[in-house]
Every structure is written in C-alpha cells, then in structure tokens.
Design a protein around this motif. Structure first.
Motif, PDB file in Angstrom:
ATOM      1  N   LYS A  84       0.826  -1.206   0.000  1.00 61.67           N
ATOM      2  CA  LYS A  84       0.000   0.000   0.000  1.00 61.67           C
ATOM      3  C   LYS A  84       0.861   1.257   0.000  1.00 61.67           C
ATOM      4  CE  LYS A  84      -3.686   2.289   2.609  1.00 61.67           C
ATOM      5  NZ  LYS A  84      -4.598   2.189   3.788  1.00 61.67           N
ATOM      6  N   ARG A  85       1.906   1.288   0.827  1.00 64.29           N
ATOM      7  CA  ARG A  85       2.714   2.493   0.974  1.00 64.29           C
ATOM      8  C   ARG A  85       3.671   2.724  -0.185  1.00 64.29           C
ATOM      9  NH1 ARG A  85       2.882   5.396   5.623  1.00 64.29           N
ATOM     10  NH2 ARG A  85       3.661   6.887   4.091  1.00 64.29           N
ATOM     11  N   LEU A  86       4.000   1.682  -0.930  1.00 66.52           N
ATOM     12  CA  LEU A  86       4.928   1.840  -2.050  1.00 66.52           C
ATOM     13  C   LEU A  86       4.219   2.226  -3.340  1.00 66.52           C
ATOM     14  CD1 LEU A  86       7.400  -1.094  -1.315  1.00 66.52           C
ATOM     15  CD2 LEU A  86       7.861   1.356  -1.138  1.00 66.52           C
ATOM     16  N   ASP A  87       2.984   2.673  -3.224  1.00 62.33           N
ATOM     17  CA  ASP A  87       2.259   3.296  -4.337  1.00 62.33           C
ATOM     18  C   ASP A  87       2.172   2.414  -5.577  1.00 62.33           C
ATOM     19  OD1 ASP A  87       1.980   5.624  -2.773  1.00 62.33           O
ATOM     20  OD2 ASP A  87       3.969   6.307  -3.389  1.00 62.33           O
ATOM     21  N   GLY A  88       1.854   1.157  -5.375  1.00 63.83           N
ATOM     22  CA  GLY A  88       1.638   0.278  -6.509  1.00 63.83           C
ATOM     23  C   GLY A  88       2.888  -0.293  -7.127  1.00 63.83           C
ATOM     24  N   ARG A  89       4.062   0.088  -6.630  1.00 66.40           N
ATOM     25  CA  ARG A  89       5.301  -0.472  -7.158  1.00 66.40           C
ATOM     26  C   ARG A  89       5.326  -1.975  -6.895  1.00 66.40           C
ATOM     27  NH1 ARG A  89       9.842   3.039  -5.305  1.00 66.40           N
ATOM     28  NH2 ARG A  89       8.908   4.317  -6.922  1.00 66.40           N
ATOM     29  N   LEU A  90       5.857  -2.726  -7.841  1.00 75.18           N
ATOM     30  CA  LEU A  90       5.892  -4.178  -7.700  1.00 75.18           C
ATOM     31  C   LEU A  90       6.717  -4.560  -6.482  1.00 75.18           C
ATOM     32  CD1 LEU A  90       5.158  -6.956  -8.814  1.00 75.18           C
ATOM     33  CD2 LEU A  90       7.243  -6.867 -10.190  1.00 75.18           C
ATOM     34  N   LEU A  91       6.120  -5.317  -5.588  1.00 74.33           N
ATOM     35  CA  LEU A  91       6.784  -5.768  -4.373  1.00 74.33           C
ATOM     36  C   LEU A  91       6.843  -7.284  -4.388  1.00 74.33           C
ATOM     37  CD1 LEU A  91       7.906  -5.108  -1.482  1.00 74.33           C
ATOM     38  CD2 LEU A  91       5.566  -5.451  -0.672  1.00 74.33           C
ATOM     39  N   ARG A  92       8.046  -7.808  -4.260  1.00 71.32           N
ATOM     40  CA  ARG A  92       8.237  -9.257  -4.178  1.00 71.32           C
ATOM     41  C   ARG A  92       8.662  -9.598  -2.762  1.00 71.32           C
ATOM     42  NH1 ARG A  92      12.652 -13.118  -5.755  1.00 71.32           N
ATOM     43  NH2 ARG A  92      13.984 -11.285  -5.860  1.00 71.32           N
ATOM     44  N   CYS A  93       7.939 -10.506  -2.119  1.00 74.05           N
ATOM     45  CA  CYS A  93       8.251 -10.893  -0.746  1.00 74.05           C
ATOM     46  C   CYS A  93       8.627 -12.370  -0.691  1.00 74.05           C
ATOM     47  CB  CYS A  93       7.066 -10.616   0.177  1.00 74.05           C
ATOM     48  SG  CYS A  93       6.796  -8.853   0.489  1.00 74.05           S
ATOM     49  N   ILE A  94       9.643 -12.673   0.095  1.00 83.06           N
ATOM     50  CA  ILE A  94      10.143 -14.035   0.249  1.00 83.06           C
ATOM     51  C   ILE A  94       9.907 -14.479   1.686  1.00 83.06           C
ATOM     52  CG2 ILE A  94      12.169 -15.526   0.155  1.00 83.06           C
ATOM     53  CD1 ILE A  94      13.388 -13.458  -1.826  1.00 83.06           C
ATOM     54  N   ASN A  95       9.148 -15.539   1.852  1.00 80.18           N
ATOM     55  CA  ASN A  95       8.913 -16.105   3.175  1.00 80.18           C
ATOM     56  C   ASN A  95       9.950 -17.190   3.423  1.00 80.18           C
ATOM     57  OD1 ASN A  95       8.030 -17.304   5.525  1.00 80.18           O
ATOM     58  ND2 ASN A  95       6.165 -18.170   4.638  1.00 80.18           N
ATOM     59  N   ALA A  96      10.984 -16.860   4.199  1.00 77.36           N
ATOM     60  CA  ALA A  96      12.025 -17.827   4.550  1.00 77.36           C
ATOM     61  C   ALA A  96      11.948 -18.181   6.028  1.00 77.36           C
ATOM     62  CB  ALA A  96      13.406 -17.279   4.194  1.00 77.36           C
ATOM     63  N   GLY A  97      10.733 -18.130   6.574  1.00 77.25           N
ATOM     64  CA  GLY A  97      10.530 -18.581   7.943  1.00 77.25           C
ATOM     65  C   GLY A  97      10.385 -20.094   7.979  1.00 77.25           C
ATOM     66  N   VAL A  98      11.110 -20.744   8.870  1.00 71.70           N
ATOM     67  CA  VAL A  98      11.025 -22.196   9.049  1.00 71.70           C
ATOM     68  C   VAL A  98      10.962 -22.481  10.542  1.00 71.70           C
ATOM     69  CG1 VAL A  98      12.188 -24.421   8.768  1.00 71.70           C
ATOM     70  CG2 VAL A  98      12.228 -22.761   6.905  1.00 71.70           C
ATOM     71  N   GLY A  99       9.894 -23.112  10.975  1.00 71.19           N
ATOM     72  CA  GLY A  99       9.695 -23.379  12.386  1.00 71.19           C
ATOM     73  C   GLY A  99      10.829 -24.173  13.011  1.00 71.19           C
ATOM     74  N   GLY A 100      11.145 -23.840  14.256  1.00 70.50           N
ATOM     75  CA  GLY A 100      12.134 -24.597  15.008  1.00 70.50           C
ATOM     76  C   GLY A 100      13.577 -24.326  14.636  1.00 70.50           C
ATOM     77  N   THR A 101      13.842 -23.369  13.744  1.00 70.41           N
ATOM     78  CA  THR A 101      15.214 -23.125  13.312  1.00 70.41           C
ATOM     79  C   THR A 101      15.806 -21.926  14.036  1.00 70.41           C
ATOM     80  OG1 THR A 101      14.526 -21.738  11.438  1.00 70.41           O
ATOM     81  CG2 THR A 101      14.733 -24.089  11.052  1.00 70.41           C
ATOM     82  N   ASP A 102      17.105 -21.988  14.295  1.00 75.12           N
ATOM     83  CA  ASP A 102      17.799 -20.899  14.968  1.00 75.12           C
ATOM     84  C   ASP A 102      18.688 -20.164  13.977  1.00 75.12           C
ATOM     85  OD1 ASP A 102      19.887 -22.654  14.533  1.00 75.12           O
ATOM     86  OD2 ASP A 102      20.192 -23.137  16.655  1.00 75.12           O
ATOM     87  N   SER A 103      19.474 -19.204  14.484  1.00 75.04           N
ATOM     88  CA  SER A 103      20.292 -18.397  13.577  1.00 75.04           C
ATOM     89  C   SER A 103      21.427 -19.211  12.959  1.00 75.04           C
ATOM     90  CB  SER A 103      20.851 -17.173  14.306  1.00 75.04           C
ATOM     91  OG  SER A 103      21.726 -17.541  15.356  1.00 75.04           O
ATOM     92  N   THR A 104      21.860 -20.283  13.617  1.00 67.94           N
ATOM     93  CA  THR A 104      22.892 -21.140  13.028  1.00 67.94           C
ATOM     94  C   THR A 104      22.397 -21.751  11.728  1.00 67.94           C
ATOM     95  OG1 THR A 104      23.911 -21.654  15.162  1.00 67.94           O
ATOM     96  CG2 THR A 104      24.284 -23.209  13.366  1.00 67.94           C
ATOM     97  N   LEU A 105      21.237 -22.395  11.774  1.00 68.60           N
ATOM     98  CA  LEU A 105      20.682 -22.955  10.543  1.00 68.60           C
ATOM     99  C   LEU A 105      20.239 -21.834   9.609  1.00 68.60           C
ATOM    100  CD1 LEU A 105      20.017 -25.420   8.897  1.00 68.60           C
ATOM    101  CD2 LEU A 105      17.833 -25.606  10.095  1.00 68.60           C
ATOM    102  N   GLY A 106      19.803 -20.705  10.164  1.00 72.14           N
ATOM    103  CA  GLY A 106      19.434 -19.568   9.328  1.00 72.14           C
ATOM    104  C   GLY A 106      20.585 -19.111   8.453  1.00 72.14           C
ATOM    105  N   ALA A 107      21.793 -19.071   9.021  1.00 73.73           N
ATOM    106  CA  ALA A 107      22.967 -18.682   8.238  1.00 73.73           C
ATOM    107  C   ALA A 107      23.243 -19.692   7.129  1.00 73.73           C
ATOM    108  CB  ALA A 107      24.184 -18.550   9.150  1.00 73.73           C
ATOM    109  N   HIS A 108      23.020 -20.970   7.407  1.00 73.99           N
ATOM    110  CA  HIS A 108      23.212 -21.997   6.380  1.00 73.99           C
ATOM    111  C   HIS A 108      22.103 -21.942   5.323  1.00 73.99           C
ATOM    112  CE1 HIS A 108      25.910 -23.646   9.484  1.00 73.99           C
ATOM    113  NE2 HIS A 108      26.477 -24.338   8.515  1.00 73.99           N
TER     114      HIS A 108
END
Length: 384
Positions: free
Chosen positions: A70-94
């Motif tokens: 809404k705030r980017l005035d119709g500009r194309l917005l691509r969103c990536i959902n890289a949430g994975v349950g049970g994972t910490d920053s160690t696996l996040g870095a990998h």
C-alpha cells in the motif's frame, strides 16, 4: 532500552523499543526512484506465521507485506517467506543462500531468531553475524533489520540474554532493531494486554498478537521510510573488516545431497502424504538407508561441515569422521521425532583454520530405544 531521543523524524522517546541506527537507506533510495522492491523474512515459526489463523494473511509477516504494498504506491513488491519453524540463527545462516539470496538481490531482509536461539552466546553470535556478513558480501546493498519477538524469557524490564546477544551484532554493523517483546512488555505493564491473550501457548501469537507485532513494525517503517527525506544508497555502511567473533557462519551454506558419494544401500526418497512432517515447507526429497554400514563421503572447503537430516519416528544413530579422525556417534533422535519428521542439523566440530574437509558418514545400525527403526535420511549437506 534507553528512553532517549531516537534521532528519526516520527519516532519519539516513547518508541524506546525501536533502535534505528543506520536505518534503511536502500529501501529509501528505491522509494525515491524507480524499480521493484524485494523484501525477505528470515526466521522461525513466528515469521513463518505460526499461531495466525491464516499464515499468509494475518501473520505479522503478511500484514507487513500488505502495508508495504500500500505504501509503495503500486510499485511491484516481491516478498520471500524464509521462515522455518524450530530453526535458529545457526541454521538460518546456512539457509540464507538457498532460501533467500538464490532468488537475486534483496532490498530489505528482516531477521528473527531471538526466541529460537539458545543460551550459547558464541553460537548465537556466529549465527547472527554470519547472516549479516554473508548477506553484505553476496548482496551488499541489502538493508537488514533485526526483529525480537515475545516469549516468557523475553518479557522483562531488563534486556533478555538472547536479545542482548543479537544487539551486539546489530550495534557492530549499524543494523536497526525492533523489539516486539519490549513493546508487548510495555503494554502489559500499562495493564492494556495480557500475554496469554496475545500468545496462548506463550510463544506463537494469535491474530491479535501478530497484529500488535505488525503495528510496532509499521511505526518504525512509517518513520524510517516515509516521514523524512530519502537517503542516498551511497550512505550504505560498508562491511567491517574485523568480525565480532572468529568462526562466524559468513561462509555457511546448504549443499545438495548429490554432492556426496553414497554406497549402494542408499535410495532416493520423498515423504509420503501419510507421513507427518513439521517445520519444513520445501521438498522432502532425500537419500535414505537403514542398513548397518551404509556409508557416504563428501569433500568441502571451509572450517566446518555437517548434514541436514530428516529425522522422525524411524531415525537411527549415525557416526562421522572428519579428515581421518576417529568416528564419532550421533543420536539425533529426540522427543519431537516420535510424532513427525522434521529437519535436524548435525554440525561437526569446526577446525581452527579454513581448509579442505574430507567427511565420512555411516549408519551404525543402532537406534534410540524410542525409535521404530535405524533410518538415516539426508536432506542437505552443510558447510561453513
């Protein structure tokens, strides 16, 4: 957090749970110019949308996406959902390269691991700093923003351990941080909410809790992106030469399982629809062996190596050897394995210096007394 002037138009001392630091210059420049905007969300189950009635509609991630569209005035917005349950920053870095950066340059990356990270300060630093340094090396224009969600351990007037550790990284690299937990704690102290009403299980917010989180973030984004002057992308802070901690996961990655050589005992499998799966939205294709002595070998460059296993009700005990050292047995079976399959990282002890690692692994044919089998399922190979 200190109750001081934030130095950002639109933010007041009442926004003490926001630390703006170097801000979001890349997104500001994009807003002032042309071009699409890519936003990624890297984190655990709360980022994925757990607790929300519809993860892609009412979670804090989904609500933030709607707000930005809404705030980017119709500009194309691509969103990536890289949430994975049970994972910490160690696996996040990998996971960062495969789950976020493989899709191209990212303009804004939200990072959320304050609940899932454990009590090992150095390991948490390795993970969070590894994410930052890897992102700034491979996608140098990316803005990063740390997110701290609520849990019993994070709802306190003092700065909780995990958040304090993440703040060490944020301060070193000038990364803004939004402390959802501190915002909720303030509302609790004012008598406006009860934590159990926002997160019935103590961790995963319901729709009201996700909406509160999204509102906290909107207050920062309103000020950082839309209240003041646009910031030139030339003001992006360069990557400091000296890391906070040696051996951070700057070079961490997940490799395809095909990068190893396997004995004839292994077969390629996927989980069947009737086999329960948790904490993984990606392909379950893996290599599987249950015979004693089934073996694999692989070679990587780095300081560390490991495997991302698919563990579940029939998981057995494996053993590994690095650079000819004696084999070490690992039993990855735990209480969560009883009910479902899920990814479990097994990281081997890191070497002191970067170099070549020759890894051997094999199925021992033994199992935990709670397991139904001796299966060894390998989703990915890990290197750092």
């Amino acid at each position: 957090m200190p109750d001081t002037d934030t130095g950002v138009p639109g933010l007041t001392p009442g926004h003490a749970w926001i630390v703006p630091r170097m801000g979001l210059p890349r997104v500001c420049a994009k807003r002032a110019g042309d071009g699409d905007v890519t936003v990624a969300f890297l984190g655990g189950s709360i980022t994925e949308g757990a607790g929300a009635s519809a993860a892609d509609e009412t979670s804090w991630r989904a609500l933030t996406e709607k707000y930005l569209r809404k705030r980017l005035d119709g500009r194309l917005l691509r969103c990536i959902n890289a949430g994975v349950g049970g994972t910490d920053s160690t696996l996040g870095a990998h996971r960062l390269r495969e789950h976020v950066l493989r899709e191209g340059q990212v303009d804004l990356l939200f990072v959320e691991f304050s609940v899932n990270d454990g009590e090992d300060r150095e390991e948490s630093l390795r993970g969070m700093e590894g994410i930052v340094r890897q992102c700034r090396r491979l996608s140098p224009a990316t803005d990063l923003c740390f997110i701290y969600t609520g849990a019993e351990k994070n709802l306190t007037s003092l700065r909780p351990f995990n958040i304090a550790v993440h703040e060490e990284v944020a301060e070193h690299y000038g990364i803004p941080s939004i402390n959802f937990a501190a915002g909720v704690y303030g509302l609790i102290q004012e008598g406006r909410v009860e934590w159990g009403d926002l997160a019935p299980d103590g961790y995963h917010p319901n729709d009201e809790g996700h909406a509160r989180y999204a509102q906290f973030l909107r207050e920062y984004l309103d000020a950082a992106l839309f209240a003041g002057k646009s910031v030139s992308s030339g003001q992006i802070r360069k990557l400091p030469g000296e890391p906070l901690i040696a051996g951070n996961y700057e070079h961490a990655a997940m490799l395809i399982y095909e990068a190893a050589d396997y004995s004839e005992h292994f077969r390629i499998r996927k989980l069947r629809p009737n086999e329960p799966l948790m904490n993984w939205r990606y392909s379950t294709e893996h290599v599987f062996a249950e015979a004693s002595g089934a073996s694999l070998t692989f070679q990587v460059e780095g300081r560390g190596a490991g495997m991302l296993l698919l563990c579940g009700p029939d998981t057995g005990i494996l053993e590994y050897s690095v650079n000819g050292a004696p084999y070490v047995a690992v039993n990855p079976f735990d209480d969560w394995c009883i009910g479902a399959y899920r990814p479990v990282p097994v990281l081997f002890p890191a070497l002191e210096h970067y170099g070549e690692l020759q890894v051997k692994g094999r199925n021992t044919g033994r199992k935990d007394e709670r397991s139904k089998g001796t299966g060894l399922r390998i989703l990915k190979l890990l290197t750092s």
